[in-house]
Scaffold this motif. Sequence first.
Motif, short mmCIF file in Angstrom:
data_model
loop_
_atom_site.label_atom_id
_atom_site.label_comp_id
_atom_site.label_asym_id
_atom_site.label_seq_id
_atom_site.Cartn_x
_atom_site.Cartn_y
_atom_site.Cartn_z
N HIS A 183 -41.04 5.77 -13.73
CA HIS A 183 -41.04 6.29 -15.09
C HIS A 183 -41.79 7.62 -15.02
N LEU A 184 -41.06 8.67 -14.67
CA LEU A 184 -41.72 9.92 -14.27
C LEU A 184 -42.68 10.47 -15.31
N ASP A 185 -42.28 10.42 -16.58
CA ASP A 185 -43.17 11.01 -17.60
C ASP A 185 -44.47 10.24 -17.72
N ARG A 186 -44.39 8.92 -17.63
CA ARG A 186 -45.61 8.11 -17.73
C ARG A 186 -46.53 8.38 -16.53
N LEU A 187 -45.92 8.56 -15.36
CA LEU A 187 -46.73 8.80 -14.16
C LEU A 187 -47.42 10.16 -14.22
N MET A 188 -46.71 11.15 -14.79
CA MET A 188 -47.24 12.51 -14.76
C MET A 188 -48.14 12.85 -15.94
N GLU A 189 -47.87 12.23 -17.07
CA GLU A 189 -48.53 12.65 -18.31
C GLU A 189 -50.06 12.77 -18.21
N PRO A 190 -50.74 11.81 -17.53
CA PRO A 190 -52.20 11.93 -17.48
C PRO A 190 -52.68 13.20 -16.77
N PHE A 191 -51.79 13.84 -16.00
CA PHE A 191 -52.21 15.00 -15.21
C PHE A 191 -51.77 16.33 -15.82
N MET A 192 -51.19 16.28 -17.00
CA MET A 192 -50.73 17.52 -17.62
C MET A 192 -51.93 18.37 -18.03
N ARG A 193 -51.94 19.63 -17.59
CA ARG A 193 -53.04 20.53 -17.93
C ARG A 193 -52.54 21.79 -18.60
#
Lengths: 505, 255
Positions: free
Chosen positions: A119-129
């Motif tokens: 679930h790419l968005d869930r995996l990446m979201e915490p790292f969005m800067r």
Amino acid sequence: MESTIQDVLSIVKSPNMTVQQKLIGLGNTSERLFSPIELLGYTEEEMSYLNNQMICDLNEGYALYRPRYIVPDYGVFIEKGCEFLEIDPPKDLDECLDGLLILYTHVPSITSFPVFIGHLDRLMEPFMRDETEDYVKIKRFLNHIDKTITDSFCHADIGPYETTAGKLILKAVMELKNPTPNMTIRYDKDKTSRSFAELAAKSCLLVSKPSFSNDVSYNKDVGDHALCSCYNALPFAGGAYTLLRLRLGTIARAAASLEVLLKELLPEVAGHMLSMMDKRIKFIVEESNFFESSFLQEEGFIDKDNFTAMFAIIGLADAVNAMLIAEGLDETFGQSARGDIIGHQIMQLLEKLVNSHKGQYVERTGGHYLLHAQVGAALHEEDTMNTPAHRVKVGQEPILIDHLKHSAPFHQYFPSGTGDLFAFDQTYVDHPDAVVDIIDGAFSSGYRYITTYMKNTDLIRVTGYLVKKSEVEKLRKNQVVLRDTTVFGMGTDDNNQVFDRKLRQ
Amino acid sequence: MLTLPVHRIIPFSNVEGIGNRTSIFVQGCNANCLYCHNSETIPMTAEGIRNYTVQELLDLIKGNMPFIRGITVSGGEATIYHEFLTELFRDVHKLGLTCYVDTNGFFDRQKIQSLIAETDKFLYDVKGIGEGLKRLCFTDVLLNNDHRAKGFQQRFIETEEHMLNLEHLLTEGRIEELRLVHIKGLYDEKAVVRRIAESLSAYSEIPLKLIRMHVRGLPKERIQFLKGTVPKVSEFDALAKYAKSMGIAKVLTIG
Ligand code: SF4
């Protein structure tokens, strides 16, 4: 089908396969060097239904050494890293994406490539800067996948909630126009914002993805799940051991009447397919040592208790058409009230047969295998007489509204996945609102999965996966192409003229 | 029983207002525009036209649920059937759907009050202003002085009642979009755009669709009347630019 030593040599000498494609082909050939009668205990009768093409095993092989579809929980990596690969939990987006790319090379499947990449968005979201920088990274990551996972049965999920990562992923997908990864937005109109849904719909028209899955109905029927490969809904942190399929069109052609089909032939053939599935699963679990040797199992990316198996069909339309002819009716599936009744009778029977069969090692799905509407990817000529899944034959489709109403009730039979796809004209690109209205309507009528595309684009959804028409043309000229799915795309187009689906206006 | 002469029904349409809608094209128009691309809908009756009762149309609309969010009645000119449509819309609203009307603006606001009250949004086709309308929209119509055209000269050419109708609907929040077909030599194009800009000044969210007139697919008789009236692309672009410079926030160009 059993293979021969000769097959090994013809792969070795093939003029239009890449080395990687040869390697994978050689692996598959060696799996089929064994007699399934000796290795798996298939009976002569079971073999006869493989040989007469009523049952198709998609060349899955007999010396099975991994489940067909594996759906890892990549969240394990985000949280704990990976001990076996010696990578720490990621601290930023770079480490997250880098780690995922490493993991993908270690996630097997029937194609040898991962069929689910998270679930790419869930995996990446915490790292969005920073949106600008993050976008460059995400785009590069997705492009890397397209060039290294050279098989479009590789699938990513996004949604149901709108996120920054989700929007950047869609933006990149629209710019890249790559076949891989295939993509689904898990859509729930109570959770997904309208603007995110419309962005996804627009992307689906322009680059044929993401498709929309009915998150409410799959959560209800499969529980915690992911969409993988074409559009298979499978248990999360698990997957499916095997998939065999009934060619309903082929079976029906051998039946003199609907009565014979429903009372004799179908129960007989389905029974044999179920017992073959039993034997295949037993081998994977008890003999292949897959779970014993996999770090995915060891570290919790998957759990052997989360696996199921897929009982698939194709050619419902052809079966119904054959029965309509037997009844002396000049009608075709999709535009025939009687045809719908016959179609539902066939599916209700199969549903009963599948749900009354007790399978081993599939407790996660109640001890049963899951019905699946399979769409394609066999090059056998018998597939010319078996339309994908329960779809209406190309050229026999009714107008869109009638098509939607006809197909919606068939979706219920297939908890492990089915989908319909519709080609739209250019005007819809400026009106994704109208597309989302149609999707909302479809889901509230029972649809599980729907996808759209525009007819004049190069990137086209063949049945469940994407190919570039330009690559198919290259292959037709006998040139080497990057993706193995292109071969299937060409075969399916030759068999079913999928490039000519009715345009929706 | 009231019936509606229907030229054609499109179950799914994405271009007649927001979302997926069922479009009903009525037969009959109170104008006769030179560039009309639906000229077969102009006569009040024609062969192959079906007259629907409210109930029949309702059943048909229900059959298109849940895929549509509403209906749009277009034409011809929908407002000449205001009594029928008022009744239909009342029932369609009970289904939870929205009702749009596509209009040329040539109507008597008092007379169709109840329809306006039942209409969620209008798609409003501004035909132009001034004497040129006589030739652009009312050739034959004014000459025949048919009952539908009673007082048109005074109402729409002198009083510009269609523009007042527009302004009224704007204040009521009932306009979804404006359209203007750009044609040369039949009205002062800048004056018309200025007038629209003034009307829209307080409604920046409402788009103006500017359409370059074209003659593709028109009957031969019409093409011959349209000689010299097709704007060049550069003229069209200039008008779009002018519209923006006059403060119209959303100008969508087609052509
Ligand atoms: S108002 Fe519309 S339908 Fe009527 S004549 Fe003019 S263009 Fe044609």
